[in-house]
Design a protein around this motif. Sequence first.
Motif, PDB file in Angstrom:
ATOM      1  N   ARG A 252       0.688  -1.105  -0.159  1.00 18.58           N
ATOM      2  CA  ARG A 252      -0.136  -0.004  -0.029  1.00 18.58           C
ATOM      3  C   ARG A 252       0.649   1.150  -0.040  1.00 18.58           C
ATOM      4  NH1 ARG A 252      -4.327  -1.930   4.899  1.00 18.58           N
ATOM      5  NH2 ARG A 252      -5.131  -3.459   3.460  1.00 18.58           N
ATOM      6  N   ILE A 253       2.037   1.196   0.795  1.00 21.14           N
ATOM      7  CA  ILE A 253       2.938   2.590   0.991  1.00 21.14           C
ATOM      8  C   ILE A 253       3.625   2.569  -0.502  1.00 21.14           C
ATOM      9  CG2 ILE A 253       4.732   3.179   1.784  1.00 21.14           C
ATOM     10  CD1 ILE A 253       4.245   1.825   4.487  1.00 21.14           C
ATOM     11  N   ILE A 254       3.890   1.489  -1.210  1.00 19.58           N
ATOM     12  CA  ILE A 254       4.500   1.629  -2.480  1.00 19.58           C
ATOM     13  C   ILE A 254       3.781   2.188  -3.402  1.00 19.58           C
ATOM     14  CG2 ILE A 254       5.725   0.412  -4.400  1.00 19.58           C
ATOM     15  CD1 ILE A 254       6.953  -1.240  -2.344  1.00 19.58           C
ATOM     16  N   VAL A 255       2.387   1.785  -3.531  1.00 20.49           N
ATOM     17  CA  VAL A 255       1.221   2.188  -4.720  1.00 20.49           C
ATOM     18  C   VAL A 255       1.003   3.728  -4.278  1.00 20.49           C
ATOM     19  CG1 VAL A 255      -0.936   2.414  -5.049  1.00 20.49           C
ATOM     20  CG2 VAL A 255       0.233   0.066  -4.740  1.00 20.49           C
ATOM     21  N   ALA A 256       1.003   4.095  -2.932  1.00 23.20           N
ATOM     22  CA  ALA A 256       1.037   5.742  -2.761  1.00 23.20           C
ATOM     23  C   ALA A 256       2.128   6.425  -3.223  1.00 23.20           C
ATOM     24  CB  ALA A 256       0.763   6.053  -0.933  1.00 23.20           C
ATOM     25  N   GLY A 257       3.499   5.773  -2.748  1.00 21.57           N
ATOM     26  CA  GLY A 257       4.544   6.254  -3.223  1.00 21.57           C
ATOM     27  C   GLY A 257       4.494   6.669  -4.748  1.00 21.57           C
ATOM     28  N   VAL A 258       4.274   5.660  -5.639  1.00 24.13           N
ATOM     29  CA  VAL A 258       4.195   5.850  -6.833  1.00 24.13           C
ATOM     30  C   VAL A 258       3.291   7.110  -7.464  1.00 24.13           C
ATOM     31  CG1 VAL A 258       3.964   4.620  -9.064  1.00 24.13           C
ATOM     32  CG2 VAL A 258       5.297   3.548  -7.230  1.00 24.13           C
ATOM     33  N   SER A 259       2.101   7.009  -6.972  1.00 26.69           N
ATOM     34  CA  SER A 259       1.312   7.917  -7.155  1.00 26.69           C
ATOM     35  C   SER A 259       1.725   9.405  -7.013  1.00 26.69           C
ATOM     36  CB  SER A 259      -0.153   7.526  -6.682  1.00 26.69           C
ATOM     37  OG  SER A 259      -0.546   6.355  -6.858  1.00 26.69           O
ATOM     38  N   VAL A 260       2.512   9.425  -6.099  1.00 22.51           N
ATOM     39  CA  VAL A 260       3.039  10.894  -5.668  1.00 22.51           C
ATOM     40  C   VAL A 260       4.355  11.094  -6.353  1.00 22.51           C
ATOM     41  CG1 VAL A 260       4.109  12.048  -3.589  1.00 22.51           C
ATOM     42  CG2 VAL A 260       2.010  10.840  -3.393  1.00 22.51           C
ATOM     43  N   ALA A 261       5.029  10.310  -6.596  1.00 25.34           N
ATOM     44  CA  ALA A 261       6.334  10.600  -7.077  1.00 25.34           C
ATOM     45  C   ALA A 261       6.336  11.267  -8.714  1.00 25.34           C
ATOM     46  CB  ALA A 261       7.159   9.350  -7.366  1.00 25.34           C
ATOM     47  N   VAL A 262       5.462  10.795  -9.365  1.00 25.25           N
ATOM     48  CA  VAL A 262       5.305  11.242 -10.859  1.00 25.25           C
ATOM     49  C   VAL A 262       4.864  12.704 -10.779  1.00 25.25           C
ATOM     50  CG1 VAL A 262       3.893  10.910 -12.839  1.00 25.25           C
ATOM     51  CG2 VAL A 262       4.795   8.774 -11.643  1.00 25.25           C
ATOM     52  N   PRO A 263       3.668  13.130 -10.380  1.00 30.84           N
ATOM     53  CA  PRO A 263       3.546  14.628 -10.271  1.00 30.84           C
ATOM     54  C   PRO A 263       4.477  15.357  -9.355  1.00 30.84           C
ATOM     55  CG  PRO A 263       2.094  13.474  -8.916  1.00 30.84           C
ATOM     56  CD  PRO A 263       2.718  12.450  -9.475  1.00 30.84           C
ATOM     57  N   VAL A 264       5.245  15.048  -8.336  1.00 28.51           N
ATOM     58  CA  VAL A 264       5.893  15.972  -7.855  1.00 28.51           C
ATOM     59  C   VAL A 264       7.444  15.989  -8.853  1.00 28.51           C
ATOM     60  CG1 VAL A 264       7.641  16.034  -6.182  1.00 28.51           C
ATOM     61  CG2 VAL A 264       5.487  15.441  -5.423  1.00 28.51           C
ATOM     62  N   TYR A 265       7.713  14.822  -9.502  1.00 22.44           N
ATOM     63  CA  TYR A 265       8.836  14.809 -10.274  1.00 22.44           C
ATOM     64  C   TYR A 265       8.694  15.753 -11.490  1.00 22.44           C
ATOM     65  CZ  TYR A 265      12.104  13.278 -13.812  1.00 22.44           C
ATOM     66  OH  TYR A 265      13.003  12.967 -14.831  1.00 22.44           O
ATOM     67  N   LEU A 266       7.446  15.682 -12.094  1.00 20.12           N
ATOM     68  CA  LEU A 266       7.152  16.630 -13.396  1.00 20.12           C
ATOM     69  C   LEU A 266       7.143  18.099 -12.886  1.00 20.12           C
ATOM     70  CD1 LEU A 266       4.550  14.317 -15.004  1.00 20.12           C
ATOM     71  CD2 LEU A 266       6.950  14.496 -15.646  1.00 20.12           C
ATOM     72  N   ASN A 267       6.666  18.383 -11.742  1.00 19.86           N
ATOM     73  CA  ASN A 267       6.409  19.908 -11.344  1.00 19.86           C
ATOM     74  C   ASN A 267       7.625  20.202 -10.880  1.00 19.86           C
ATOM     75  OD1 ASN A 267       3.327  21.096 -11.262  1.00 19.86           O
ATOM     76  ND2 ASN A 267       3.496  18.598 -10.726  1.00 19.86           N
ATOM     77  N   THR A 268       8.488  19.373 -10.228  1.00 23.01           N
ATOM     78  CA  THR A 268       9.820  19.868  -9.923  1.00 23.01           C
ATOM     79  C   THR A 268      10.739  20.098 -11.012  1.00 23.01           C
ATOM     80  OG1 THR A 268       9.595  18.688  -7.759  1.00 23.01           O
ATOM     81  CG2 THR A 268      11.813  19.646  -8.331  1.00 23.01           C
ATOM     82  N   LEU A 269      10.753  19.320 -12.037  1.00 23.18           N
ATOM     83  CA  LEU A 269      11.545  19.415 -13.314  1.00 23.18           C
ATOM     84  C   LEU A 269      11.125  20.570 -14.084  1.00 23.18           C
ATOM     85  CD1 LEU A 269      13.821  18.136 -14.753  1.00 23.18           C
ATOM     86  CD2 LEU A 269      12.197  16.857 -16.112  1.00 23.18           C
ATOM     87  N   ARG A 270       9.785  20.935 -14.073  1.00 25.71           N
ATOM     88  CA  ARG A 270       9.287  22.313 -14.711  1.00 25.71           C
ATOM     89  C   ARG A 270       9.885  23.305 -14.146  1.00 25.71           C
ATOM     90  NH1 ARG A 270       3.154  24.195 -15.633  1.00 25.71           N
ATOM     91  NH2 ARG A 270       3.613  25.965 -16.696  1.00 25.71           N
ATOM     92  N   GLY A 271       9.901  23.335 -12.723  1.00 27.90           N
ATOM     93  CA  GLY A 271      10.325  24.690 -12.113  1.00 27.90           C
ATOM     94  C   GLY A 271      11.974  24.662 -12.202  1.00 27.90           C
ATOM     95  N   ILE A 272      12.697  23.716 -12.135  1.00 28.96           N
ATOM     96  CA  ILE A 272      14.074  23.729 -12.343  1.00 28.96           C
ATOM     97  C   ILE A 272      14.332  24.321 -13.915  1.00 28.96           C
ATOM     98  CG2 ILE A 272      15.966  22.232 -12.835  1.00 28.96           C
ATOM     99  CD1 ILE A 272      15.314  20.479 -10.570  1.00 28.96           C
TER     100      ILE A 272
END
Length: 271
Positions: free
Chosen positions: A141-161
């Motif tokens: 369950r934790i991994i499923v939640a982590g995967v769901s979070v990692a993608v939008p955070v990665y994309l938004n952070t990369l856009r900010g960089i």
Amino acid sequence: MAAVDTTVTRDTRARFPITEVRWSTVVAPLVLGALFLLSWELVVDRAEIEPFILPAPSAIWEQVTANTGNIVDGATVTGRNALIGMLAGAVLGVVGAAVAGSFRFVDQMAAPVVAALAVIPIVALAPVLYSMFGAAVNTGRIIVAGVSVAVPVYLNTLRGIRQVKAVHRELMTAYAAGPLQRIRSVTLPTATPYVFTGLRVASSLAVIAALIAEYFGGPIGGLGKSITSSAASSNYPLAWAYVFGSIVLGLLFYVVTLLVELWFSRHHQPA
């Protein structure tokens, strides 16, 4: 001649949107919500809709008040899994974006991986993780939640960089600034708003992912398990009561993330 006031007034409304909220913006949603619940109650009562199709709000609220302790216990389990997954996924997303923003070849290699993670269906991932880590622990369950979070955070952070202007990078190079100085002085101030945007989106996704993962196995406990067990026993108002608890939990995650963002903006605003 009259003296000219040269005082510069800084407009902080864009930076702190909640500090100048009008009563209308608070009252209007409450009124709309009350009208919606009243209409829901009237439609169910007048049309004599069966509870297994749609229970009345009054019936759902009776179950909420009668099972508050169970709802809180389930929300604690789901919230803990969602929180751990959110924190782990956020760290993974920010660090991955920082590396991808620093090395172009990493960005190119990570793009298809991130795209694949973004389209992985939770309904297929959760059972596989249960078989890998066991159905008696919450790891899946934790991994499923982590995967769901990692993608939008990665994309938004990369856009900010990527919003860092070339002239600022060149200026830091001219000053012989080290990598940490560049990150602290240029990259982080530019990318931080985008990081928090990703976190606000991901906060609700973490709760949704943890809930869905609970539908497909794992240890006893959690709102998702309670919803399925209540529906299986034909206690549909109780199932909807647990749905209500899930909504409150998702809103809590979102509001806390928003408050952290506002606090960070207040205490790290440029002079």
